[in-house]
Design a protein around this motif. Sequence first.
Motif, PDB file in Angstrom:
ATOM      1  N   LEU B 241       2.260  -1.244   2.036  1.00 56.49           N
ATOM      2  CA  LEU B 241       2.520  -2.597   2.555  1.00 56.49           C
ATOM      3  C   LEU B 241       3.139  -2.459   3.942  1.00 56.49           C
ATOM      4  N   LEU B 252       2.948  -6.365  -2.700  1.00 53.64           N
ATOM      5  CA  LEU B 252       1.566  -5.921  -2.836  1.00 53.64           C
ATOM      6  C   LEU B 252       1.224  -5.865  -4.316  1.00 53.64           C
ATOM      7  N   LEU B 259      -2.002  -9.637  -1.628  1.00 51.58           N
ATOM      8  CA  LEU B 259      -0.643  -9.828  -1.123  1.00 51.58           C
ATOM      9  C   LEU B 259      -0.081 -11.084  -1.780  1.00 51.58           C
TER      10      LEU B 259
END
Lengths: 254, 307
Positions: B241, B252, B259
């Motif tokens: 991430l 994540l 996301l």
Amino acid sequence: MMNIEAIKAIYYFEMARTGRTLLQSVISPVITTSLYFIVFGTAIGSRINEVGGVSYGAFITPGLIMLTLLSQCISNGAIGIYFPKFTGTIYELLSSPVSMVEIVIGYVGAAATKGLMIGLIILATASFFVDLTIEHPLLMLMFMVLTAVTFSMFGFIIGIWADNFEQLNLVPMLVVPPLTFLGGSFYSIDMLPPFWAAVSHLNPVLYLVSGFRWSFYGISDVNPLVSLVMIGVFLAAGMLTLGRIFKTGYRLRK
Amino acid sequence: MSSIVSIKNLTKTYANGFQALKGVDLEIREGEILALLGPNGAGKTTLISIVCGLAMPSSGTVLVGGHDVVKDFRATRKLIGLVPQELTTDQFETVWNTVSFSRGLHGEKRNPALIEQILKDLSLWEKKDNKLRELSGGMKRRVLIAKALAHEPRILFLDEPTAGVDVELRRGMWAAIERLRETGVTVILTTHYIEEAEEMADRIGVIRKGELLLVEEKRALMQTLGRKALHLELKTPIILLPPALAALGVTLGADGRELVHEYGNGAGDARIGQVLATVEAEGLSISDISTRQSSLEDIFVSLVETH
């Protein structure tokens, strides 16, 4: 203020239930009693001497009516309150604005009515088989009504106490018949050896049968007044027990 | 609004020592629909049982319409209709008789016109002469409601009214309850179905282990405890991430394909624009966007877990 509508509702509801089961609740005791009359009254009874100046068939009639009255009233009183407990519909009684006294009047009243009806039907049936005389018709009715109410009340108590059908049938099937048979329904306790005659006085049914028979023929094993007092004692015992049950909420309200 | 049911410091300990209620305080407003939520064994049914007269309180007071439920039971029970959780019916009775019987029990004179109306409202009129054992489960449930309404109560308790009822019938039941509320009847229902509470209730109470955790307006509850989440589906999965996104609170998920940005919960600033701009700046390409709002169910679960 009594909730009269509730008493009426319970009473009619119970009587309607009786109406639906008319065949088994009326026909079967009538057939059973008729068999007694045929066997004991006519077939064997014709070879038995008179008891206290009354033909044997006539002699056993009050006892036979008592036998049916007792077992019917106990069964009806018990099943009336046991059934809602069993199906769960008792929630409605408990959440309604009815007091326990009203519940008892409704259920016991209906059970006693049904018992009385059957008792009278058997009396009518008996009149086909034997010559009946009723010396004290009003007192006879009083004996019947008091007995019916008292034993319907005992039935109600059994119905509250019972947890299953076996317990429910215990008293009407196992206790009432021996007490009735040994309570002078088919013989006068004078015929017994003195010891057993004395023991018979411990049998509550003796007082019922004796007093009831007195109202027919004016003959009795015990003084009819004593019989009346004893019924009063039984009635009071039933009421006291019920009072206790209601005070503690025993088996009804958690 | 005034309270029609007032419960103060109510406790109940059963004979076997189990403490089902541990000091419950609850004011129920006239005319509202209150849903009591709680897992099995939380004390919902015990609470209802005491208000309706099926169980005796161990301590505390319950007033219904200003009357004490123990001392003045005739007055309180006339005001209350109860629909029990179990489908307990007199199998051999007809619908008409059993509903009329209920009215009589509550001390009301016969009123065939009213019973007719109740049966019609609950779509039971055609079945009035049928024996209860001939009815389906959903119909029996409605018969129980008809019985509870036969004496024209001002308060209706429904203990798990739609347990085991199919979706269509459940909708019908909700509509019937809504119509009742329009006539001014106060409705208290217990339920496992959060959907049910969400759909119908004005206020929601959550019970757990004999304690009332909270009672709140449904909307307020959703607003304060409700959460929203923005889900961004990535065209190509990533392993790490980007720190700039992590700093915004983004996580994540889904094997690096998604996301997730949670917001709401009364926090105010959602920073959605910032998240989207950062995703753009990090050169990530998005295949799909969705937002999810936490349901009452999520709220309920998190409430019951945290307490």
